[in-house]
Design a protein around this motif. Structure first.
Motif, PDB file in Angstrom:
ATOM      1  N   LEU A  79       0.834  -1.207   0.000  1.00 37.58           N
ATOM      2  CA  LEU A  79       0.000   0.000   0.000  1.00 37.58           C
ATOM      3  C   LEU A  79       0.866   1.254   0.000  1.00 37.58           C
ATOM      4  O   LEU A  79       0.433   2.324  -0.430  1.00 37.58           O
ATOM      5  N   GLY A  80       2.080   1.103   0.497  1.00 35.98           N
ATOM      6  CA  GLY A  80       2.982   2.254   0.559  1.00 35.98           C
ATOM      7  C   GLY A  80       4.122   1.935   1.496  1.00 35.98           C
ATOM      8  O   GLY A  80       4.200   0.842   2.043  1.00 35.98           O
ATOM      9  N   SER A  81       4.995   2.911   1.664  1.00 39.64           N
ATOM     10  CA  SER A  81       6.129   2.678   2.574  1.00 39.64           C
ATOM     11  C   SER A  81       6.655   4.005   3.084  1.00 39.64           C
ATOM     12  O   SER A  81       6.244   5.070   2.608  1.00 39.64           O
ATOM     13  N   PHE A  90       9.729   3.969   8.152  1.00 38.99           N
ATOM     14  CA  PHE A  90       9.416   2.951   9.173  1.00 38.99           C
ATOM     15  C   PHE A  90       9.353   1.552   8.557  1.00 38.99           C
ATOM     16  O   PHE A  90       9.369   0.562   9.261  1.00 38.99           O
ATOM     17  N   VAL A 118       3.967  -1.011   4.169  1.00 36.55           N
ATOM     18  CA  VAL A 118       2.594  -1.346   4.573  1.00 36.55           C
ATOM     19  C   VAL A 118       1.966  -2.160   3.456  1.00 36.55           C
ATOM     20  O   VAL A 118       2.048  -1.775   2.296  1.00 36.55           O
ATOM     21  N   VAL A 175      -8.944   4.245  13.580  1.00 33.96           N
ATOM     22  CA  VAL A 175      -8.535   3.035  12.846  1.00 33.96           C
ATOM     23  C   VAL A 175      -8.202   1.965  13.886  1.00 33.96           C
ATOM     24  O   VAL A 175      -7.308   2.144  14.714  1.00 33.96           O
ATOM     25  N   THR A 179      -3.893  -3.532  11.483  1.00 31.25           N
ATOM     26  CA  THR A 179      -5.062  -2.670  11.769  1.00 31.25           C
ATOM     27  C   THR A 179      -6.172  -2.953  10.763  1.00 31.25           C
ATOM     28  O   THR A 179      -5.951  -3.633   9.756  1.00 31.25           O
ATOM     29  N   TYR A 232      -8.470  -2.190   7.599  1.00 31.21           N
ATOM     30  CA  TYR A 232      -8.059  -1.666   6.292  1.00 31.21           C
ATOM     31  C   TYR A 232      -8.974  -0.507   5.896  1.00 31.21           C
ATOM     32  O   TYR A 232     -10.192  -0.590   6.074  1.00 31.21           O
ATOM     33  N   LYS A 275      -9.885   1.658   2.594  1.00 27.32           N
ATOM     34  CA  LYS A 275      -9.594   1.401   1.167  1.00 27.32           C
ATOM     35  C   LYS A 275      -9.210   2.644   0.353  1.00 27.32           C
ATOM     36  O   LYS A 275      -8.684   2.515  -0.753  1.00 27.32           O
ATOM     37  N   HIS A 276      -9.436   3.877   0.890  1.00 24.69           N
ATOM     38  CA  HIS A 276      -9.073   5.050   0.091  1.00 24.69           C
ATOM     39  C   HIS A 276      -7.781   5.712   0.539  1.00 24.69           C
ATOM     40  O   HIS A 276      -7.453   6.794   0.082  1.00 24.69           O
ATOM     41  N   ASP A 281       0.749  13.274  16.811  1.00 27.63           N
ATOM     42  CA  ASP A 281       1.091  13.546  15.406  1.00 27.63           C
ATOM     43  C   ASP A 281      -0.171  13.606  14.559  1.00 27.63           C
ATOM     44  O   ASP A 281      -0.249  12.999  13.484  1.00 27.63           O
ATOM     45  N   ASP A 325      -2.753   5.781  13.831  1.00 23.95           N
ATOM     46  CA  ASP A 325      -1.410   5.913  14.427  1.00 23.95           C
ATOM     47  C   ASP A 325      -1.371   6.776  15.667  1.00 23.95           C
ATOM     48  O   ASP A 325      -0.368   7.431  15.933  1.00 23.95           O
ATOM     49  N   LEU A 332       1.577   6.500  18.326  1.00 19.25           N
ATOM     50  CA  LEU A 332       2.709   5.749  17.744  1.00 19.25           C
ATOM     51  C   LEU A 332       4.014   6.546  17.814  1.00 19.25           C
ATOM     52  O   LEU A 332       5.096   5.984  17.963  1.00 19.25           O
ATOM     53  N   VAL A 348       8.789   5.947  17.973  1.00 19.05           N
ATOM     54  CA  VAL A 348       9.687   6.124  16.831  1.00 19.05           C
ATOM     55  C   VAL A 348      11.086   6.442  17.377  1.00 19.05           C
ATOM     56  O   VAL A 348      11.227   7.282  18.258  1.00 19.05           O
TER      57      VAL A 348
END
Ligand code: 2V1
Length: 285
Positions: free
Chosen positions: A32-34, A37, A40, A82, A98, A100, A102-103, A147, A165, A168, A172
């Motif tokens: 889905l992305g990165s 960290f 995903v 979420v 977590t 999902y 979808k957008h 954040d 998040d 979270l 970090v």
């Protein structure tokens, strides 16, 4: 002997911590992305539950502290948060699992749909109200996000917006992100007391929420444009605030300005914000 005639020990299932997800129950799908960290990916849990799986690159977070906190986070449940389903912590990298959405992120959603969203004040205000509901729940549970920004909210079906998040940031390890002098610190979403003393509170989340409202009503513009972090810090400390977005009613900008009161105690709580925005929504739509 068949299992049914063997007595079930009273401890059955208790030893296996319920926030621990067994990797065998997860089927990983497309990326889905990165980010710094890690990666995903979308996943299916127990064959049917849609999930997002954050595979935390080693060294990006203090894992043991996070795993401890995950027990608390799984208990935070609200339609505009979420949901954390659990963690896979028996292997490295650890997985954060977590629900999902979808957008994808609210920031990308605003930018991708700017033409249809820019004139729809009712929809933009509804997105802000949904975030204030999720944040009022966290505030009620004395949980600070640290954040809050459009990039950390996610969009699901039927324009559902949820906060992701939360908390979270505490785990970090990259001090470019955690220290207010760092290049990755979210300066543009930080109030004076965070810039000067890193003093986080639900009222510092309220300041960030005001910036998130500005992001929503500009359909994803970068706050303070291309100003350098040092210039933003100087302006915020002098009390200079973000200008009213063009397609934003005065009443809505008035709420943003309250979120940017210099002193944290002058800012409204999320409980009050939620009610004020509901009133504005009634008068505008
Ligand atoms: C600051 S930090 O603590 O280090 C930190 C940094 C990053 C993150 C983080 O989770 N980032 C991150 C990165 C990518 C995806 C996620 C991410 C997390 N999610 C949690 C629940 N759902 C999602 C989701 N859903 C997506 C994302 C993208 C698409 C997509 O491909 N689209 C294109 C077509 O139109 C629809 C959208 C679809 C669903 N993406 C999260 C979290 C914490």
């Amino acid at each position: 002997s068949s299992p049914c005639d063997r007595p079930v020990p009273p401890t059955a299932g208790l030893s296996h911590d319920k926030w621990e997800i067994h990797p065998m129950e997860l089927m990983l799908m497309e990326e889905l992305g990165s980010g710094q960290f890690g990666v995903v990916r979308r996943g299916k849990w127990r064959g049917s539950i849609d999930t997002a799986v954050k595979m935390m690159k080693e060294g990006t977070m203090s894992e043991d502290d996070f795993i401890e906190e995950a027990k608390v986070m799984t208990k935070l449940q609200h339609p505009n948060l979420v949901q954390l389903y659990g963690v896979c912590s028996k292997h490295r990298p650890i997985y954060i699992v977590t629900e999902y959405m979808k957008h994808g992120s609210l920031l990308n959603y605003l930018r991708r749909h700017e033409t249809t969203l820019i004139g729809n004040m009712g929809l933009l205000l509804d997105m802000c109200i949904q975030v204030s509901k999720g944040m009022a729940y966290l505030e009620r549970h004395n949980y600070i996000h640290r954040d809050l920004a459009a990039r950390n909210c996610l969009v699901g079906s039927e324009n559902v917006v949820k906060v992701a998040d939360f908390g979270l940031a505490r785990y970090v390890l990259d001090d470019q992100y955690t220290s207010s002098g760092g290049t990755k610190f979210p300066i543009k979403w930080a109030p004076p007391e965070v810039l000067n003393y890193t003093r986080f509170s639900s009222k510092s989340d309220v300041w960030a929420y005001g910036v998130l409202m500005w992001e929503v009503f500009t359909c994803g513009k970068m706050p303070y444009g291309r100003l350098k972090n040092t210039e933003v810090v100087e302006r915020v400390q002098r009390g200079i605030i973000l200008e009213k977005p063009k397609s934003c009613a005065k009443e809505i900008y008035d709420v943003m300005k309250k979120c940017w009161s210099h002193g944290p105690e002058e800012r409204p709580s999320f409980r009050v914000l939620k009610e004020q925005l509901a009133l504005v929504a009634q008068t505008l739509t």
